[in-house]
Scaffold this motif. Structure first.
Motif, PDB file in Angstrom:
ATOM      1  N   UNK A 191      44.873  50.590  44.423  1.00 59.35           N
ATOM      2  CA  UNK A 191      44.312  49.248  44.577  1.00 59.35           C
ATOM      3  C   UNK A 191      43.949  48.643  43.225  1.00 59.35           C
ATOM      4  N   UNK A 192      43.359  49.455  42.358  1.00 55.55           N
ATOM      5  CA  UNK A 192      42.922  48.956  41.051  1.00 55.55           C
ATOM      6  C   UNK A 192      44.097  48.498  40.201  1.00 55.55           C
ATOM      7  N   UNK A 193      45.153  49.305  40.158  1.00 56.26           N
ATOM      8  CA  UNK A 193      46.271  48.988  39.279  1.00 56.26           C
ATOM      9  C   UNK A 193      47.191  47.921  39.841  1.00 56.26           C
ATOM     10  N   UNK A 194      47.186  47.726  41.135  1.00 52.18           N
ATOM     11  CA  UNK A 194      48.143  46.800  41.733  1.00 52.18           C
ATOM     12  C   UNK A 194      47.522  45.568  42.376  1.00 52.18           C
ATOM     13  N   UNK A 195      46.243  45.623  42.706  1.00 52.16           N
ATOM     14  CA  UNK A 195      45.650  44.557  43.523  1.00 52.16           C
ATOM     15  C   UNK A 195      44.434  43.879  42.899  1.00 52.16           C
ATOM     16  N   UNK A 196      43.700  44.595  42.017  1.00 53.25           N
ATOM     17  CA  UNK A 196      42.456  44.036  41.509  1.00 53.25           C
ATOM     18  C   UNK A 196      42.658  42.772  40.675  1.00 53.25           C
ATOM     19  N   UNK A 197      43.856  42.595  40.094  1.00 49.06           N
ATOM     20  CA  UNK A 197      44.068  41.412  39.260  1.00 49.06           C
ATOM     21  C   UNK A 197      43.919  40.125  40.061  1.00 49.06           C
ATOM     22  N   UNK A 198      44.115  40.201  41.388  1.00 50.83           N
ATOM     23  CA  UNK A 198      43.974  39.007  42.241  1.00 50.83           C
ATOM     24  C   UNK A 198      42.865  39.137  43.275  1.00 50.83           C
ATOM     25  N   UNK A 199      42.399  40.367  43.524  1.00 45.18           N
ATOM     26  CA  UNK A 199      41.452  40.577  44.628  1.00 45.18           C
ATOM     27  C   UNK A 199      40.284  41.467  44.179  1.00 45.18           C
ATOM     28  N   UNK A 200      39.496  40.941  43.257  1.00 46.23           N
ATOM     29  CA  UNK A 200      38.324  41.666  42.775  1.00 46.23           C
ATOM     30  C   UNK A 200      37.275  40.648  42.358  1.00 46.23           C
ATOM     31  N   UNK A 201      36.220  41.125  41.726  1.00 49.80           N
ATOM     32  CA  UNK A 201      35.155  40.209  41.293  1.00 49.80           C
ATOM     33  C   UNK A 201      35.661  39.211  40.265  1.00 49.80           C
ATOM     34  N   UNK A 202      36.691  39.604  39.493  1.00 45.74           N
ATOM     35  CA  UNK A 202      37.226  38.718  38.473  1.00 45.74           C
ATOM     36  C   UNK A 202      37.986  37.545  39.080  1.00 45.74           C
ATOM     37  N   UNK A 203      38.797  37.823  40.079  1.00 48.45           N
ATOM     38  CA  UNK A 203      39.583  36.799  40.757  1.00 48.45           C
ATOM     39  C   UNK A 203      39.651  37.162  42.232  1.00 48.45           C
ATOM     40  N   UNK A 204      39.400  36.189  43.113  1.00 47.39           N
ATOM     41  CA  UNK A 204      39.367  36.473  44.547  1.00 47.39           C
ATOM     42  C   UNK A 204      40.283  35.502  45.271  1.00 47.39           C
ATOM     43  N   UNK A 205      41.576  35.793  45.280  1.00 48.18           N
ATOM     44  CA  UNK A 205      42.537  34.937  45.956  1.00 48.18           C
ATOM     45  C   UNK A 205      42.473  35.189  47.466  1.00 48.18           C
ATOM     46  N   UNK A 206      42.529  34.131  48.232  1.00 47.38           N
ATOM     47  CA  UNK A 206      42.483  34.250  49.684  1.00 47.38           C
ATOM     48  C   UNK A 206      41.173  34.800  50.200  1.00 47.38           C
ATOM     49  N   UNK A 207      40.104  34.654  49.419  1.00 46.81           N
ATOM     50  CA  UNK A 207      38.779  35.171  49.794  1.00 46.81           C
ATOM     51  C   UNK A 207      38.815  36.674  50.091  1.00 46.81           C
ATOM     52  N   UNK A 208      39.739  37.375  49.443  1.00 46.35           N
ATOM     53  CA  UNK A 208      39.883  38.814  49.712  1.00 46.35           C
ATOM     54  C   UNK A 208      39.531  39.625  48.484  1.00 46.35           C
ATOM     55  N   UNK A 209      38.623  40.583  48.651  1.00 45.60           N
ATOM     56  CA  UNK A 209      38.292  41.536  47.600  1.00 45.60           C
ATOM     57  C   UNK A 209      38.526  42.954  48.105  1.00 45.60           C
ATOM     58  N   UNK A 210      39.081  43.780  47.202  1.00 42.90           N
ATOM     59  CA  UNK A 210      39.423  45.151  47.573  1.00 42.90           C
ATOM     60  C   UNK A 210      38.660  46.177  46.741  1.00 42.90           C
ATOM     61  N   UNK A 211      37.631  45.737  46.013  1.00 45.59           N
ATOM     62  CA  UNK A 211      36.943  46.639  45.102  1.00 45.59           C
ATOM     63  C   UNK A 211      35.635  47.186  45.666  1.00 45.59           C
ATOM     64  N   UNK A 212      35.365  46.978  46.951  1.00 45.62           N
ATOM     65  CA  UNK A 212      34.210  47.616  47.583  1.00 45.62           C
ATOM     66  C   UNK A 212      34.513  47.834  49.052  1.00 45.62           C
ATOM     67  N   UNK A 213      33.853  48.810  49.636  1.00 45.54           N
ATOM     68  CA  UNK A 213      34.103  49.157  51.035  1.00 45.54           C
ATOM     69  C   UNK A 213      33.810  47.978  51.959  1.00 45.54           C
ATOM     70  N   UNK A 214      32.645  47.367  51.791  1.00 49.85           N
ATOM     71  CA  UNK A 214      32.219  46.293  52.680  1.00 49.85           C
ATOM     72  C   UNK A 214      33.196  45.125  52.658  1.00 49.85           C
ATOM     73  N   UNK A 215      33.615  44.702  51.460  1.00 49.40           N
ATOM     74  CA  UNK A 215      34.487  43.545  51.330  1.00 49.40           C
ATOM     75  C   UNK A 215      35.911  43.859  51.774  1.00 49.40           C
ATOM     76  N   UNK A 216      36.366  45.077  51.527  1.00 47.01           N
ATOM     77  CA  UNK A 216      37.704  45.464  51.964  1.00 47.01           C
ATOM     78  C   UNK A 216      37.779  45.450  53.496  1.00 47.01           C
TER      79      UNK A 216
END
Length: 790
Positions: A191-216
């Motif tokens: 997830x970190x290497x492939x998805x965090x660039x668009x779905x993390x605290x830095x950038x949240x495309x589509x209101x989706x974050x994958x860097x925490x259990x609750x948000x995922x």
């Protein structure tokens, strides 16, 4: 309301238009590629034929190519801003594209001025630039394996998940806690290497974050992305397995997920998508900071030394039998190489073998450790690598780098206690300041390589066995360290307050100031830099900083035993093969006054060190979690050891003592011949593994390689030295047998066998020739017995 509606439609239309134009970039960029390449081909043909018939056509192609290249660069800028591309490949692609435009314009100007030689040079460079830009553009569009994926050993890309790639997926057994932890780490890394660039605290495309259990688990604006226990009904799996051209396929940019990565995600969801409760840090092992004194196992009749008693307990646990210790000839050569980096002389070998004292090995180690200059000249290599100290190279021309050679040599010669050694590097005087000053690179650099961040990275790596490089750019994917942690530590070394940059982009947030391990103390935030550095040094060298001393003893163990108790030596959070031995060595080191020579004496006189060496065919086994210790790992001589051994046995590799002029004059008097540790780097030493020392290097690869083989067969430095040596040996006027026998003793520490003597005499001839002697010394120098530490 009507005006607002009109404005909304206008903005939406503009956004669509810019996106559309941006996506014309790949179409337009192919036009100048073809035309400029064709122009070069036609120019080459015209030059070969000495004809100018095609000059008007070439001119037209160059004009169209220049205009098209410029247009492609502009549209590329639009695309990168509208589609939010990022990363190193984007930067290289972008700047190579700009360079292509500049070179193309240069070619056109030269053509207009009728400077044909200049025009051809510019045109050739333009095609190189176009090729480079096109290559990285293809990697961005099709993934990093675009070329390699079609090779016989390449990765063919994603396809339906294959559970056979998972070590524990085919057992159909409940997962253990360790397996769950390993699975979590694998999934988080994907997830970190492939998805965090668009779905993390830095950038949240589509209101989706994958860097925490609750948000995922919450999902994005289109709802949940996974259904625990049912990967076939999970949107996440559907998206990552869609064809690359599908507009819903993920990741949208860069490399697609591999078979194994898709299988891991599917298996993880099958298991209920387990995620560690509580702190996110729980999936990473964090070694204890505080020191620990384990109980030393009971002694036996022949196992009395503490190191051996810990190893004996380890052997019993792993059902390994003790082997007999090596013979005297092997031991003396091994310990000479490890203490002073030189071969023992034939007389020293023969005297040692004839010595009947029961403690002769202990006495030998003491004698060698008391040879202060030779000891310093050898261990200078180890510390030069670790402290990235060199005599020439990047930064010296512009005054953006300073060496610490005088301070380091004197510190080693005097056996400075390690706590003071570290203190003087972190809170430096003028002679020792080069380490934390880092390299002031020329031109614009990445913010993660500013000198303050270099200091933070290097101090963490060298003294704490901790990698801060990932966390210097973004939150680390391989540890718990965050970007804020790295900047706060770097700010301790800074004269100004640093602004945090994430992936080289300013965040507007200023860094705090704090030590990495808050248990060690609190830095005075507003104090002058000099005071902060004193505080940092005092905090780090405290006896309660067990990590500092574990890191050091692990490095020394790795240096003389071929493999650390923890590997890699820069990842001190990894599991040691013996936690008790590591803890005891670190605790004993502190109790013995931080004395490096006492530490070496304890290791070198142990029965463990005297065990026969173990050969390892696959270097990867040394860092495997399943590694089992059963003796010193057989090592290849370092570049410096090999050069010095050739100098001793045959003739000095480096004859001109002026090459050590960068070394302080007070060191010169101790130089018998120019030790390789004291000379500037050259192709010979580079080929044999000496690093450029622009970055910290705490281990060297002991495996032979092609570059080394080429240098030892065709390298000028090595072969010219052997030729000089052959001429010197021939001038002695001795018989072939006498020369061969003496060469064997000086190089291998023994007489030649009858078969070796016969072959060598045949090679040298009855009347020794320079060519025959050169062939002989070359063969001896390449003999495993010469090149390896057994």
């Amino acid at each position: 309301m009507i005006v607002q509606h009109i404005l909304h439609v206008s903005i939406a239309s503009t956004f669509w238009l810019w996106q559309f134009l941006g996506r014309l970039h790949p179409l337009v960029v192919h036009f100048p590629v073809a035309l400029l390449c064709v122009a070069l081909v036609l120019e080459c043909i015209g030059w070969y034929r000495k004809s100018s018939d095609w000059r008007p056509g070439i001119t037209a192609l160059v004009w169209i190519g220049v205009v098209s290249a410029g247009l492609a660069a502009v549209l590329g800028l639009v695309l990168v801003n509208q589609e939010e591309y990022s990363g190193k490949m984007v930067t290289i692609h972008q700047w190579s594209g700009f360079a292509t435009v500049v070179l193309a314009v240069g070619a056109l100007i030269a053509l207009r001025l009728n400077r044909l030689a200049v025009f051809r040079s510019f045109l050739m460079l333009t095609v190189v630039g176009v090729t480079l830009a096109g290559h990285y553009g293809a990697l961005l569009t099709h993934g990093e394996d675009y070329l390699t994926g079609v090779l016989p050993n390449g990765d063919p890309g994603p396809s339906p998940g294959n559970k056979a790639t998972l070590a524990f997926a085919s057992t159909n057994q409940p997962l253990t806690d360790q397996q769950l932890q390993d699975l979590n780490l694998e999934v988080r890394s994907i997830l970190a290497h492939n998805c965090y660039s668009c779905h993390s605290a830095t950038k949240t495309k589509g209101d989706l974050r994958l860097d925490s259990k609750e948000l995922l688990m919450k999902g994005g604006k289109h709802g949940p992305i996974l259904t625990p226990g049912q990967p076939d009904k999970s949107e996440l799996i559907r998206r990552v397995t869609l064809p690359a051209g599908d507009e819903e396929a993920m990741p949208t940019k860069g490399k697609r997920l591999t078979d194994k990565e898709v299988a891991l995600l599917s298996f993880w969801i099958e298991q209920g998508a387990p995620w560690p409760d509580g702190a996110e840090k729980s999936i990473y092992r964090v070694a204890a900071l505080e020191p620990r004194l384990p109980v030393v196992p009971a002694a036996t009749v022949d196992i009395t030394q503490p190191i051996d008693r810990f190893v004996s307990a380890y052997f019993q646990q792993h059902k390994i039998a003790w082997k007999g210790v090596v013979d005297d000839r092997t031991y003396i050569r091994r310990v000479y190489m490890d203490v002073i980096g030189l071969l023992p002389s034939p007389a020293e070998i023969q005297t040692f073998i004839a010595d009947t004292r029961p403690d002769k090995r202990e006495q030998l180690v003491k004698k060698l450790l008391n040879q202060n200059d030779a000891y310093a000249q050898h261990w200078l290599t180890f510390w030069n690598d670790a402290l990235r100290n060199d005599y020439t190279g990047t930064g010296y021309v512009t005054g953006g780098r300073f060496d610490i050679t005088t301070w380091l040599y004197e510190s080693l010669k005097k056996n400075k206690p390690y706590n003071w050694f570290v203190r003087e590097l972190i809170s430096p005087n003028k002679q020792s300041a080069g380490f934390i000053k880092g390299i002031k690179w020329r031109g614009t650099i990445n913010s993660s390589q500013r000198t303050e961040m270099q200091a933070a990275q290097n101090v963490a790596q060298v003294f704490l066995g901790l990698n801060l490089k990932c966390a210097s750019c973004h939150d680390s994917f391989i540890s718990d360290w965050k970007l804020d942690d790295a900047y706060a530590f770097a700010n301790v070394f800074s004269d100004t307050t640093l602004e945090i940059n994430r992936c080289d982009k300013p965040t507007g947030k200023m860094a705090g100031r704090r030590i990495l391990f808050k248990e060690l103390g609190t830095i005075s935030v507003d104090a002058p830099t000099e005071k902060r550095l004193r505080e940092l040094a005092d905090f780090l060298v405290q006896p309660k900083d067990g990590r500092l001393y574990r890191t050091l003893v692990n490095r020394i163990w790795a240096q003389v035993m071929g493999r650390g108790i923890i590997e890699p030596v820069d990842v001190m959070d990894n599991v040691p093969w013996s936690q008790d031995l590591l803890d005891w060595l670190a605790y004993d080191f502190v109790q013995n006054g931080y004395d490096l020579k006492k530490l070496l004496y304890a290791i070198l006189t142990s029965k463990t060190y005297q065990l026969p060496s173990v050969g390892v065919k696959d270097a990867g086994l040394l860092t495997s979690p399943t590694f089992t210790f059963d003796g010193m790992v057989r090592r290849r001589l370092t570049a410096e050891q090999f050069a010095d051994a050739v100098s001793q046995a045959f003739t000095p590799i480096y004859q001109d003592t002026s090459i050590v002029d960068m070394v302080p004059k007070q060191i010169h008097r101790a130089i018998v011949f120019p030790r390789a540790a004291l000379v500037k780097n050259d192709p010979f030493l580079t080929a044999l593994g000496r690093p450029n020392r622009e970055t910290v290097s705490t281990s060297r690869n002991s495996q032979a390689n092609l570059l080394q083989a080429l240098e030892l067969t065709n390298g000028a430095t090595f072969n010219e030295a052997l030729k000089r040596g052959a001429e010197r040996w021939k001038a002695n006027g001795a018989t072939s047998e006498a020369i061969v026998t003496k060469l064997y003793w000086q190089s291998l520490g023994r007489a030649p066998s009858p078969k070796e003597l016969a072959v060598a005499r045949q090679l040298v001839g009855d009347k020794p020739s320079t060519e025959g002697l050169q062939d002989l010394v070359w063969a001896i120098a390449l003999h495993p017995e010469f090149q390896l530490i057994y």
